[in-house]
Design a protein around this motif. Structure first.
Motif, short mmCIF file in Angstrom:
data_model
loop_
_atom_site.label_atom_id
_atom_site.label_comp_id
_atom_site.label_asym_id
_atom_site.label_seq_id
_atom_site.Cartn_x
_atom_site.Cartn_y
_atom_site.Cartn_z
N LEU A 34 0.85 -1.18 0.00
CA LEU A 34 0.00 0.00 0.00
C LEU A 34 0.89 1.23 0.00
O LEU A 34 1.95 1.24 0.63
CB LEU A 34 -0.91 0.03 1.24
N GLY A 35 0.46 2.27 -0.70
CA GLY A 35 1.27 3.47 -0.72
C GLY A 35 0.45 4.72 -0.97
O GLY A 35 -0.65 4.67 -1.55
N TYR A 36 0.99 5.83 -0.50
CA TYR A 36 0.38 7.14 -0.76
C TYR A 36 1.52 8.13 -1.00
O TYR A 36 2.46 8.22 -0.21
CB TYR A 36 -0.46 7.60 0.42
N ASN A 37 1.42 8.85 -2.11
CA ASN A 37 2.41 9.86 -2.46
C ASN A 37 1.73 11.21 -2.62
O ASN A 37 0.68 11.30 -3.26
CB ASN A 37 3.13 9.51 -3.77
N PHE A 38 2.36 12.21 -2.05
CA PHE A 38 1.85 13.58 -2.17
C PHE A 38 3.01 14.46 -2.64
O PHE A 38 4.09 14.45 -2.05
CB PHE A 38 1.33 14.09 -0.83
N VAL A 39 2.79 15.20 -3.73
CA VAL A 39 3.80 16.12 -4.23
C VAL A 39 3.13 17.44 -4.57
O VAL A 39 2.15 17.47 -5.33
CB VAL A 39 4.51 15.58 -5.49
N ARG A 40 3.64 18.52 -3.99
CA ARG A 40 3.16 19.85 -4.36
C ARG A 40 4.32 20.62 -4.97
O ARG A 40 5.35 20.82 -4.34
CB ARG A 40 2.62 20.62 -3.15
N THR A 41 4.12 21.05 -6.23
CA THR A 41 5.19 21.70 -6.99
C THR A 41 4.76 23.10 -7.38
O THR A 41 3.71 23.27 -8.03
CB THR A 41 5.51 20.90 -8.26
N PRO A 42 5.52 24.13 -7.01
CA PRO A 42 5.18 25.49 -7.43
C PRO A 42 5.67 25.77 -8.84
O PRO A 42 6.67 25.22 -9.29
CB PRO A 42 5.91 26.35 -6.40
N GLY A 43 4.97 26.64 -9.53
CA GLY A 43 5.38 27.08 -10.85
C GLY A 43 4.78 28.44 -11.14
O GLY A 43 3.86 28.89 -10.45
N LEU A 44 5.31 29.11 -12.14
CA LEU A 44 4.79 30.41 -12.55
C LEU A 44 4.22 30.31 -13.96
O LEU A 44 4.87 29.77 -14.86
CB LEU A 44 5.89 31.47 -12.53
N VAL A 45 3.01 30.82 -14.14
CA VAL A 45 2.39 30.91 -15.45
C VAL A 45 1.98 32.36 -15.65
O VAL A 45 1.08 32.86 -14.97
CB VAL A 45 1.16 29.98 -15.57
N ASN A 46 2.67 33.05 -16.56
CA ASN A 46 2.41 34.47 -16.81
C ASN A 46 2.42 35.27 -15.50
O ASN A 46 1.52 36.06 -15.21
CB ASN A 46 1.08 34.66 -17.54
N ASN A 47 3.47 34.99 -14.68
CA ASN A 47 3.71 35.68 -13.41
C ASN A 47 2.67 35.38 -12.35
O ASN A 47 2.61 36.06 -11.32
CB ASN A 47 3.81 37.20 -13.62
N ILE A 48 1.82 34.38 -12.55
CA ILE A 48 0.86 33.93 -11.55
C ILE A 48 1.36 32.60 -10.99
O ILE A 48 1.66 31.68 -11.75
CB ILE A 48 -0.54 33.77 -12.14
N THR A 49 1.45 32.52 -9.67
CA THR A 49 1.94 31.29 -9.04
C THR A 49 0.89 30.19 -9.11
O THR A 49 -0.26 30.39 -8.73
CB THR A 49 2.32 31.54 -7.57
N ASN A 50 1.29 29.05 -9.63
CA ASN A 50 0.42 27.88 -9.68
C ASN A 50 1.02 26.80 -8.79
O ASN A 50 2.22 26.49 -8.86
CB ASN A 50 0.29 27.34 -11.10
N LEU A 51 0.20 26.22 -7.93
CA LEU A 51 0.62 25.10 -7.08
C LEU A 51 -0.04 23.84 -7.63
O LEU A 51 -1.25 23.67 -7.52
CB LEU A 51 0.22 25.34 -5.62
N SER A 52 0.77 23.00 -8.24
CA SER A 52 0.29 21.74 -8.79
C SER A 52 0.46 20.66 -7.74
O SER A 52 1.57 20.42 -7.26
CB SER A 52 1.07 21.38 -10.06
N THR A 53 -0.64 20.01 -7.38
CA THR A 53 -0.63 19.00 -6.32
C THR A 53 -1.00 17.65 -6.90
O THR A 53 -2.03 17.51 -7.56
CB THR A 53 -1.60 19.36 -5.19
N ASN A 54 -0.16 16.66 -6.66
CA ASN A 54 -0.41 15.29 -7.12
C ASN A 54 -0.62 14.39 -5.91
O ASN A 54 0.26 14.30 -5.04
CB ASN A 54 0.76 14.76 -7.93
N ASN A 55 -1.75 13.73 -5.85
CA ASN A 55 -2.03 12.72 -4.83
C ASN A 55 -2.14 11.38 -5.53
O ASN A 55 -2.98 11.21 -6.42
CB ASN A 55 -3.33 13.03 -4.09
N THR A 56 -1.30 10.44 -5.13
CA THR A 56 -1.30 9.13 -5.76
C THR A 56 -1.50 8.05 -4.71
O THR A 56 -0.79 8.02 -3.69
CB THR A 56 0.04 8.87 -6.48
N TYR A 57 -2.48 7.17 -4.96
CA TYR A 57 -2.77 6.06 -4.07
C TYR A 57 -2.43 4.77 -4.81
O TYR A 57 -2.90 4.56 -5.94
CB TYR A 57 -4.24 6.06 -3.65
#
Length: 958
Positions: free
Chosen positions: A777-800
Motif C-alpha cells: 500500500l502506498g500514498y504519495n503527495f507532491v506539491r510543486t510550485p510554478g509560474l504561469v504568466n507571473n501567476i503562481t500555480n501550485l500543482s498537487t499530485n495525490n497518488t494512491y
C-alpha cells in the motif's frame, strides 16, 4: 581557488604519510570470521562482553571477515559473534598482555548443524531481521532451474521489480548489488541481477549501504543507499556456469548472447554479451550527454523536479530511472537494436589484504521511436491551451563504462580504498517533430514542423580515495580523509530546420529558421572530507569534520544561421550564443555526536556551510554574479532495535544544492519554436529538509514480514519553471520573435515544494497452496510550485497505490506469479480548479512456467493494462500475451530448443502520463509488435568441490 587546491594537496600528502608510517598495535585481540566452508563473513557483529556488569565492546567484520579490539584492559571476557542465518558463537577469554590472535572462528548456518559427523538439516526460515539488515533465505523461495537472481527476488517479501529491471526494496530503489560482499558490475543493479543464476544463491541481504568513509568511521554522512548483497552457496564458489543462446524469427528479428561466470575461490570472472533487435537489455546505458529519451526533447515547460509519470505496456519509458548517481538509465522508448558486452573481475591479492574488483561495459544501440503526445497547459483565468505532437526519431548511442574499486587493508589500524571510474559516450540522432497549439474549442493558434540532426560526445572521469587510521592509544579514536575528484566534458553539433505557422490579424504567417549550433560544456570538481573521531564516555562518540569543495563549469555555445545569399551557415547569432563560466566554492565544517549501543543509538550533529557562487558571462554581453550563502545544516538520527525481529529508524538531514551551469546559462534554445527555453543567471541555491522513518519486522518462524516507512521533503528556493505564454507576437531576442500562443520558460526559485511518500508492505506464506503473498500500500503527495504568466500555480499530485503478488513456492517444475498493481491519481492546480483531473491505471500480470521431468516446458506470460481519465484516444484496455514452449535435451538437459510467440493477441501498446508544475500530458509510444522466434540455448554447469579448509578450535588449527 589556489588556496583550496593547496589545501586538498596537503591533505592528500598527509594521507600518504600516515599510510606509510603506521605502527603495529599492542594489547589487542584480533581474528577472522568465516563460514563452515571457509568463506569470510562480512558485517558479522562481534562483541567483547566483560564479566563485570559493563557495556560490551562491539565491532563488525570487514570484507575479509576480520575484526580487532584495541587497548583492552585485563580481565575476563566472553567473545560473542552473530551473523544473520548462522548459529551464534560464544567463547570465554582470559585477557593476556600483548597481541592475541584468536585465529579463524567458524560459524555454522542455523538450518545446518554438524553433530557427531552427521549433518542435521532444518527448514529454512523465509526471512530474518538482524539489526538494520533483512536476510532472506533462497531455500525458502522456489524457482525454476533457469531462473535468474531477478526472478528469485521477485518472490522475496518487501521487494518488487518492474518491467525495466528497477528494483525497489522496502520502499526504496536499490542502487547497488554486491555478490558475497564484493562489487559486481559496478553500481548497475540490473546487470548484477539479470546475469546471476538463481541456483547459486544462498541468501539475499537487504540493508542501507553507507559510503566507504561512513562505513570506516561508523557515523552516517547522509549518503546511504539501499543495497542488496547476494550470498552464494559455498559449494558453487568453484566452477563455471552460465548460458549461451541464439535465436532467429519472423520480420528478421534476432537475439543472441549469453553470460559466463567463472568462480575459483576468491577469484570471480563474469562475462555477458548480447546482440538483438527485440529490445532486450541486460544492463543500463549511461547518459552523460542528457540525450536519453531524445524523441521527447523538442518541447519544454516541464518542472525541474517533483514531476510524476505513470504508465505501462511493452517498450514504455520507465517511471523511475536506475543509477541516478551515475546517470544510468533503463530501456528507452521505441524499438532498439542493441550490441553490448560486459566484463567483471574481482579477486583478493597480497595475502587477502587487497580486495579488488573492476568492470567494463560496452553498449551500442540504435533506437527508432515514434511518439504521439497530447498536453494540456494550465493558464491564468478559466481557459487552457492544448498541444498535440507527433515526434519521430532515430538515435544511435555508444557507451564505454569502466569501474574499479580497491580496498587495501594495510594492517589492523590502516585502510585505504580507491574507486576510479571512466565513461565515454557518443550519440547521433535525427528527429522530426510536427506540433500544433489549439484553444479549448480546437481553434488553431500556431504550429511547427522541424527536423533536427545532432552529433554529440562526452566523457566523465571520477575518482574517490578514502583513508582511515585507528589509533592505539584509545579504542574508537580514528582519523579519516576522503578525496573526490571529477573531470567531464560534453560537446555537440546540432543542425535545425524549423518551419512555423501562426495567425495574425486573420492572416497566416510563415517563419523559417535554419541554424547550426556548436556547444562545448566542460568542468571539474575537487572535494575532501576530513573526519576525526574521539570516544566520549562508555558509549559516546564525537566526530569533527571539515569538507571543502570546489566546482568549476564552463559553457561555450556558438550559433550560426543560414545565409541564403551565400548558401551557407555564416550569420553569427549573438542571441543564441554564449560564453559562460561558473564556479562554486564551499567551506563546510561541523560536529556530530553519537551515543548508545547497537540496540539503541542516537546521533545529532550540526554543520555550517559558507558557499560562494561566481558566474561570469563574457559573451554576448559582459555580466558578473557573485553571491554568498551561509547555512546551518542540522542532522538527527535514531536507531532502535527492539528484538531480533524488529527495529525502527528515524532520520532528519538538511542540505543545500547549487544550480547547474545549464540552468544558469542565459542562452535561448529555439529547437522547438512553440516551446522556447532559456537559463537564468540569477538563480540561487536551494535548501532541502529531508526526513524519513522506517519500521521493519520479520517473523522467521511464521515466515511473515512487515515494512512501513514515510519519507518527507521540503525545499526552500526550489528551482522550478516560469512559463510565459504570449498573447501577441513578442521580440525576445535580437532576431527571435515569439509568436502568439507560443511559450517561453526559464528556471526560477520558488518556495512551496513539498513531498510525502509512504509505503506499507506485508508478506506471508499461504501454506495450503505453497505460495508467498506480498501486499503493498502506498500514498504519495507532491506539491510543486510554478509560474504561469507571473501567476503562481501550485500543482498537487495525490497518488494512491495498491499492489499484490502471489508467488509460487511449489517446486522447480511449477512456477507461477500473479500480480496486481493499481494507481489512482488526483491532480489539482491552484489557478484553475475546474481543470483538476483524476486518472487511474492498473496492470494485472500472470506468469506460469511448467516443466516436466523429461524436459518439455511451456511458459505463459499475460499482462493486462487499463487506463481511464486520460485524454481522448489514450484511454486503453489491452493485453500483452507472450507464449513459449520447447524441449530440454542433451546430457543433464543442458540443451534447449524454444519457440516464442511475442504479443500473441497483437495488442501491445505503451502509454505514459506525465504531470508537471503547469501541465498534464499523455504520451503514446511505438512498441514492438508480434513476432515468432526459434531459440537454442546451452547451459553451462560445472561446479567443483570447495577448497579444503582447516577446522579451528579456539583459534588453533588442527
Amino acid at each position: 581557488m589556489k588556496k583550496t587546491i593547496r589545501l586538498l594537496l596537503s591533505l592528500t600528502l598527509a594521507t600518504c604519510a600516515l599510510a606509510f608510517n603506521s605502527h603495529a598495535q599492542t594489547n589487542t585481540y584480533y581474528g577472522r570470521v568465516q563460514d563452515s566452508l571457509g568463506q569470510p563473513l562480512r558485517r558479522a557483529t562481534v562483541q567483547l562482553l566483560p564479566k563485570a556488569n559493563a557495556n560490551p565492546l562491539t565491532t563488525v567484520t570487514d570484507s575479509l571477515g576480520r575484526f580487532n579490539f584495541t587497548n583492552i584492559t585485563s580481565g575476563n571476557y566472553t567473545l560473542a559473534i552473530s551473523f544473520t542465518g548462522y548459529k551464534d558463537y560464544r567463547k570465554a577469554l582470559e585477557t593476556a598482555t600483548g597481541v592475541i590472535n584468536l585465529g579463524v572462528l567458524v560459524l555454522y548456518p542455523t538450518q545446518e548443524a554438524t553433530i557427531g559427523g552427521v549433518t542435521v538439516q532444518g527448514r529454512a526460515a523465509p526471512a530474518r531481521q538482524k539489526g538494520d539488515t533483512t536476510e532472506i533465505s533462497a531455500a525458502a523461495l522456489k524457482a525454476n532451474r533457469d531462473a535468474t537472481a531477478e526472478d528469485l527476488i521477485k518472490k522475496a517479501p518487501g521487494i518488487t521489480v518492474d518491467a525495466n529491471g528497477t528494483v525497489t526494496a522496502q520502499g526504496e530503489q536499490v542502487r547497488r548489488v554486491t555478490i558475497d560482499g564484493r562489487q559486481f558490475f559496478g553500481d548497475d543493479a540490473t546487470a548484477a541481477l539479470r546475469n546471476l543464476p538463481a541456483e547459486v544463491i544462498d541468501k539475499i541481504q537487504v540493508f542501507d549501504r553507507l559510503s566507504d568513509q561512513a562505513q570506516l568511521t561508523g557515523i552516517s554522512d547522509g549518503s546511504e543507499t539501499k543495497a542488496l548483497n547476494i550470498v552464494t552457496k559455498a559449494n558453487m564458489r568453484n566452477g563455471q556456469f552460465g548460458r549461451l543462446y541464439a535465436g532467429y524469427g519472423t520480420d528478421e528479428r534476432y537475439a543472441a548472447g549469453g553470460s559466463v561466470n567463472i568462480f575459483k575461490g576468491n577469484k570471480r570472472v563474469n562475462l555477458v554479451a548480447l546482440l538483438n533487435n527485440v529490445n532486450q537489455q541486460n544492463f543500463s546505458g549511461e547518459d552523460l550527454l542528457g540525450v536519453s529519451g531524445a524523441a521527447n526533447q523538442g518541447r519544454g515547460g516541464g518542472g525541474s523536479g517533483g514531476r510524476g509519470s505513470w504508465g505501462g505496456g511493452g517498450g514504455g519509458r520507465p517511471g523511475s530511472q536506475g543509477g541516478g548517481n551515475n546517470f544510468q538509465v533503463g530501456q528507452q522508448a521505441g524499438i532498439a537494436q542493441t550490441n553490448a558486452l560486459g566484463v567483471n573481475f574481482s579477486d583478493l591479492w597480497a595475502n587477502k589484504k587487497i580486495d579488488f574488483s573492476g568492470s567494463y561495459f560496452y553498449n551500442n544501440s540504435t533506437t527508432v521511436a515514434s511518439n504521439q503526445t497530447s498536453r494540456q497547459q494550465f493558464l491564468g483565468g478559466d481557459t487552457s491551451q492544448f498541444y498535440n505532437e507527433t515526434n519521430r526519431s532515430t538515435t544511435t548511442n555508444a557507451n564505454h563504462r569502466i569501474n574499479m574499486r580497491m580496498e587495501y587493508k594495510i594492517d589492523s589500524n590502516n585502510t585505504l580504498i580507491v574507486s576510479p571510474s571512466l565513461s565515454f559516450q557518443q550519440n547521433k540522432g535525427q528527429t522530426t517533430l510536427d506540433g500544433a497549439n489549439t484553444t479549448a474549442i480546437k481553434n488553431f493558434i500556431n504550429s511547427t514542423l522541424n527536423a533536427t540532426n545532432r552529433n554529440s560526445d562526452g566523457y566523465n572521469l571520477r575518482n574517490e580515495l578514502t583513508y582511515r587510521r585507528a589509533f592505539n592509544a584509545k579504542r574508537g579514536r580514528s582519523f579519516s580523509v576522503n578525496l573526490n575528484t571529477g573531470l567531464n566534458r560534453r560537446q555537440s553539433n546540432t543542425q535545425l530546420d524549423a518551419f512555423s505557422a501562426s495567425i495574425k490579424s486573420n492572416n497566416l504567417l510563415l517563419d523559417t529558421l535554419q541554424q547550426k549550433t556548436d556547444a562545448d560544456n566542460s568542468g571539474y570538481n575537487l572535494s575532501t572530507n576530513v573526519t576525526y573521531n574521539e570516544p566520549i564516555g562508555k558509549t559516546g562518540q564525537l566526530q569533527v569534520n571539515y569538507n571543502p569543495q570546489f566546482t568549476k563549469s564552463e559553457a561555450d555555445q556558438r550559433n550560426l544561421r543560414f545565409d541564403k545569399s551565400k548558401g551557407d551557415y555564416t550569420i553569427f547569432d549573438t542571441t543564441q550564443s554564449n560564453l559562460f563560466e561558473n564556479t562554486v566554492t564551499a567551506q563546510n565544517g561541523g560536529l556530530n555526536y553519537r551515543v548508545g549501543d547497537y540496540n539503541n543509538q542516537w546521533s545529532v550533529g550540526i554543520n555550517y556551510q559558507n558557499t560562494q557562487l561566481k558566474s561570469t558571462q563574457t559573451f554576448p554581453l559582459q555580466a558578473f554574479v557573485n553571491k554568498r550563502f551561509s547555512n546551518w545544516l542540522p542532522n538527527v538520527s535514531w536507531r532502535r532495535t527492539f528484538n531480533r525481529q524488529s527495529n525502527l529508524r528515524v532520520n532528519y538531514r538538511a542540505s543545500v544544492n547549487a544550480p547547474s551551469v545549464n540552468q544558469l546559462q542565459n542562452v535561448i534554445n529555439i529547437r522547438n519554436p512553440l516551446f522556447v527555453t532559456t537559463g537564468n543567471a540569477e538563480l540561487e541555491q536551494s535548501y532541502t529538509h529531508f526526513a524519513f522513518a522506517r519500521y521493519s519486522y520479520t517473523d522467521a518462524v511464521k515466515g511473515r514480514s512487515f515494512f512501513a516507512g514515510i519519507f518527507a521533503q521540503q525545499v526552500d528556493q526550489f528551482v522550478t519553471n516560469a512559463t510565459f505564454l504570449t498573447a501577441s507576437d513578442s521580440l525576445i531576442g535580437q532576431n527571435i520573435t515569439l509568436r502568439k500562443g507560443a511559450q517561453l520558460s526559464k528556471p526560477v526559485n520558488l518556495n512551496g515544494y513539498y513531498s510525502v511518500r509512504t509505503f506499507i508492505t506485508y508478506g506471508m506464506p499461504l501454506k495450503p497452496i505453497k505460495t508467498n503473498l506480498n501486499l503493498t500500500l502506498g500514498y504519495n503527495f507532491v506539491r510543486t510550485p510554478g509560474l504561469v504568466n507571473n501567476i503562481t500555480n501550485l500543482s498537487t499530485n495525490n497518488t494512491y497505490t495498491l499492489g499484490a503478488t502471489f508467488a509460487s513456492n511449489i517446486s522447480e517444475y511449477i512456477d507461477f506469479n500473479l500480480s496486481y498493481a493499481g494507481n489512482f491519481n488526483q491532480v489539482t492546480n491552484s489557478i484553475q480548479n475546474q481543470l483538476n483531473n483524476r486518472f487511474y491505471f492498473h496492470t494485472i500480470g500472470f506468469r506460469i512456467n511448467t516443466l516436466s521431468k523429461s524436459g518439455w516446458f511451456i511458459l505463459n506470460e499475460v499482462n493486462n493494462t487499463a487506463f481511464s481519465g486520460l485524454a481522448d484516444g489514450f484511454n486503453q484496455n489491452y493485453f500483452l500475451w507472450n507464449l513459449s514452449g520447447g524441449k530440454k535435451f542433451l546430457k543433464n538437459q543442458r540443451g534447449e530448443v524454444k519457440l516464442t510467440i511475442f504479443d500473441l493477441l497483437k495488442q501491445n501498446q505503451s502509454i505514459v502520463r506525465n504531470v508537471g508544475d503547469t501541465y498534464v500530458e499523455d504520451v503514446q509510444t511505438q512498441v514492438l509488435q508480434q513476432y515468432f522466434m526459434l531459440t537454442f540455448t546451452y547451459t553451462l554447469r560445472n561446479f567443483g568441490k570447495p577448497a579444503a579448509q582447516n577446522r579451528t578450535f579456539g583459534g588453533r588449527e588442527r
